[in-house]
Design a protein around this motif. Sequence first.
Motif, PDB file in Angstrom:
ATOM      1  N   GLY A 154     -10.493   4.622   6.969  1.00 39.82           N
ATOM      2  CA  GLY A 154      -9.060   4.879   6.978  1.00 39.82           C
ATOM      3  C   GLY A 154      -8.382   4.590   8.306  1.00 39.82           C
ATOM      4  O   GLY A 154      -7.264   5.056   8.549  1.00 39.82           O
ATOM      5  N   THR A 198      -5.990   1.007   6.400  1.00 37.35           N
ATOM      6  CA  THR A 198      -6.825   0.162   5.542  1.00 37.35           C
ATOM      7  C   THR A 198      -8.106  -0.254   6.238  1.00 37.35           C
ATOM      8  O   THR A 198      -8.917  -0.979   5.658  1.00 37.35           O
ATOM      9  CB  THR A 198      -6.043  -1.098   5.130  1.00 37.35           C
ATOM     10  OG1 THR A 198      -5.656  -1.815   6.306  1.00 37.35           O
ATOM     11  CG2 THR A 198      -4.803  -0.732   4.327  1.00 37.35           C
ATOM     12  N   ASP A 250      -1.250  -2.517   9.362  1.00 38.98           N
ATOM     13  CA  ASP A 250      -0.722  -1.358   8.634  1.00 38.98           C
ATOM     14  C   ASP A 250       0.636  -0.945   9.195  1.00 38.98           C
ATOM     15  O   ASP A 250       1.548  -0.568   8.446  1.00 38.98           O
ATOM     16  CB  ASP A 250      -1.701  -0.181   8.725  1.00 38.98           C
ATOM     17  CG  ASP A 250      -3.030  -0.467   8.037  1.00 38.98           C
ATOM     18  OD1 ASP A 250      -3.011  -1.219   7.049  1.00 38.98           O
ATOM     19  OD2 ASP A 250      -4.054   0.046   8.504  1.00 38.98           O
ATOM     20  N   ARG A 292       0.847  -1.192   0.000  1.00 35.30           N
ATOM     21  CA  ARG A 292       0.000   0.000   0.000  1.00 35.30           C
ATOM     22  C   ARG A 292       0.878   1.236   0.000  1.00 35.30           C
ATOM     23  O   ARG A 292       1.846   1.287   0.742  1.00 35.30           O
ATOM     24  CB  ARG A 292      -0.909   0.026   1.234  1.00 35.30           C
ATOM     25  CG  ARG A 292      -1.716  -1.233   1.451  1.00 35.30           C
ATOM     26  CD  ARG A 292      -2.590  -1.069   2.697  1.00 35.30           C
ATOM     27  NE  ARG A 292      -3.298  -2.285   3.009  1.00 35.30           N
ATOM     28  CZ  ARG A 292      -2.853  -3.220   3.834  1.00 35.30           C
ATOM     29  NH1 ARG A 292      -1.679  -3.049   4.427  1.00 35.30           N
ATOM     30  NH2 ARG A 292      -3.553  -4.297   4.086  1.00 35.30           N
ATOM     31  N   ALA A 303       2.353   4.626   1.163  1.00 33.15           N
ATOM     32  CA  ALA A 303       2.312   5.402   2.409  1.00 33.15           C
ATOM     33  C   ALA A 303       2.298   6.878   2.053  1.00 33.15           C
ATOM     34  O   ALA A 303       3.328   7.522   1.971  1.00 33.15           O
ATOM     35  CB  ALA A 303       3.505   5.082   3.282  1.00 33.15           C
ATOM     36  N   VAL A 304       1.117   7.404   1.797  1.00 31.24           N
ATOM     37  CA  VAL A 304       0.976   8.777   1.346  1.00 31.24           C
ATOM     38  C   VAL A 304       0.713   9.672   2.554  1.00 31.24           C
ATOM     39  O   VAL A 304      -0.149   9.356   3.375  1.00 31.24           O
ATOM     40  CB  VAL A 304      -0.186   8.902   0.343  1.00 31.24           C
ATOM     41  CG1 VAL A 304      -0.340  10.344  -0.121  1.00 31.24           C
ATOM     42  CG2 VAL A 304       0.047   7.967  -0.819  1.00 31.24           C
ATOM     43  N   ARG A 333      -0.806  12.270   4.988  1.00 29.79           N
ATOM     44  CA  ARG A 333      -2.179  12.741   5.078  1.00 29.79           C
ATOM     45  C   ARG A 333      -2.231  14.242   4.813  1.00 29.79           C
ATOM     46  O   ARG A 333      -1.256  14.944   5.055  1.00 29.79           O
ATOM     47  CB  ARG A 333      -2.746  12.433   6.467  1.00 29.79           C
ATOM     48  CG  ARG A 333      -2.806  10.948   6.743  1.00 29.79           C
ATOM     49  CD  ARG A 333      -3.210  10.631   8.179  1.00 29.79           C
ATOM     50  NE  ARG A 333      -3.158   9.194   8.373  1.00 29.79           N
ATOM     51  CZ  ARG A 333      -4.144   8.358   8.062  1.00 29.79           C
ATOM     52  NH1 ARG A 333      -5.269   8.846   7.572  1.00 29.79           N
ATOM     53  NH2 ARG A 333      -4.017   7.061   8.239  1.00 29.79           N
ATOM     54  N   ALA A 380      -0.552   4.508   5.944  1.00 28.08           N
ATOM     55  CA  ALA A 380      -1.827   4.359   5.240  1.00 28.08           C
ATOM     56  C   ALA A 380      -2.744   3.453   6.037  1.00 28.08           C
ATOM     57  O   ALA A 380      -2.360   2.342   6.410  1.00 28.08           O
ATOM     58  CB  ALA A 380      -1.592   3.783   3.844  1.00 28.08           C
TER      59      ALA A 380
END
Length: 441
Positions: free
Chosen positions: A182, A178, A188, A144, A146-147, A149, A176
């Motif tokens: 969120g 899941t 995670d 996934r 890791a952007v 926030r 991130a």
Amino acid sequence: MGEHLIKMPDVGEGIAEAELVEWHVKVGDIVREDAVLAAVMTDKATVEIPSPVDGEVVWLGADIGDVVAIGSPLIRLKVAGEGSDIPVSEPREEAEPSLSLERKEAQADQAGKASKVAVEGPARSAPYPSPAEAVPRAAMRARRPAVPRPEGEKPVASPAVRLRAREAGIDLRQVAGTGPAGRITHEDLDDFLARGPEVARASKLIQDTSVEHIKVIGLRRKIAEKMAVAKSRIPHITYVEEIDMTALEDLRAALNANRRSDRPKLTVLPFLMRAMAKAIFEQPHLNAIYDDEAGVVHQYGGVHIGIATQTASGLMVPVVRHVEARDIWGCAAELGRVTEAAKAGLATRDELTGSTITITSLGPMGGVVTTPVINHPEVAIIGVNKMMMRPVWDGATFIPRKMMNLSSSFDHRIIDGWDAAVFIQRIKTFLETPALIFVEA
């Protein structure tokens, strides 16, 4: 089985309360008799509280930084037998009135995970996997991104996940989630730990909008309170003078080169201490404390010099007593002893109280000029700045000299500016002509 209640013990000194500065245990820990449970602070002395019995921690009655009255409930242990006067059947909600909501949620979350493991498979020794265990599972799942926030958006996670992230030094804004809405799960965190270096490369420069709320407790709170009192109640006058230390440094080097093996290495401070003692002999009213509430100055015959010392816990002021009766080597030996005791956290209350005048020094980082804060309720403090080689005009040419400033503060209610200047000029004379330090009056 029963429960044993441990109350805040009487730690002596006639005090009625103490500040909790450290827990050595948490709920669920198994402790043995005499194991350290907590540490509390009174004035500047830290006292450890041992367990009187074997048992399991089921309740903690205070948070770090709380001031707890002597005799108040502090901790409960589940013990074999009947325990003390608290039955096991006592409702937990009533037995734990001071547990924070976050701590209760964390315990409930952990309990839920434990029951799930008991149903689905063998129990594990830890409530969540280590990073090494997490790697294989992370590799089997889709990776996934890791952007970060958006600014101002708070990550959603359970107290148990937040606790784990805090212990691992993870910024949850970079993880991130899941779960529903969120929500960040333990899995995670596993993924994030497994690809930590990759995240660091991908994130590059990001805005850090975090705010950490740090409670001022223990010694730091004592320091803050004392500094506030000193600055609010004492009208300071600061006097700065430069001292030519060349001759003293030459003498110090010679004495160190020829010292006996049983003698300590000399620094500048023992010379300054002896110079202060000789100057105080001529101006004894500077060796005093001022009780401004009673309007009385207590002038001492004995010169008890406090040495402002930086320790891992914060600033402490161990005391070298009766400097007037010690020679250079005696001052150096006692200076080393009390400062090392303070840095190691072994200084006694007597070694940290009773000073009549203080020296503060930052050593090589002493700067050119400082404005020392008087160690209340004293009336004077001598500040040592760093020594530097400077060009000095001798009337015909510039010559290199080892120069050092003294930045010293005085209580202007008791010490006039003229008296402060005379005192420092007398110290200057002793330091620039160090042979005078060894001449008996």
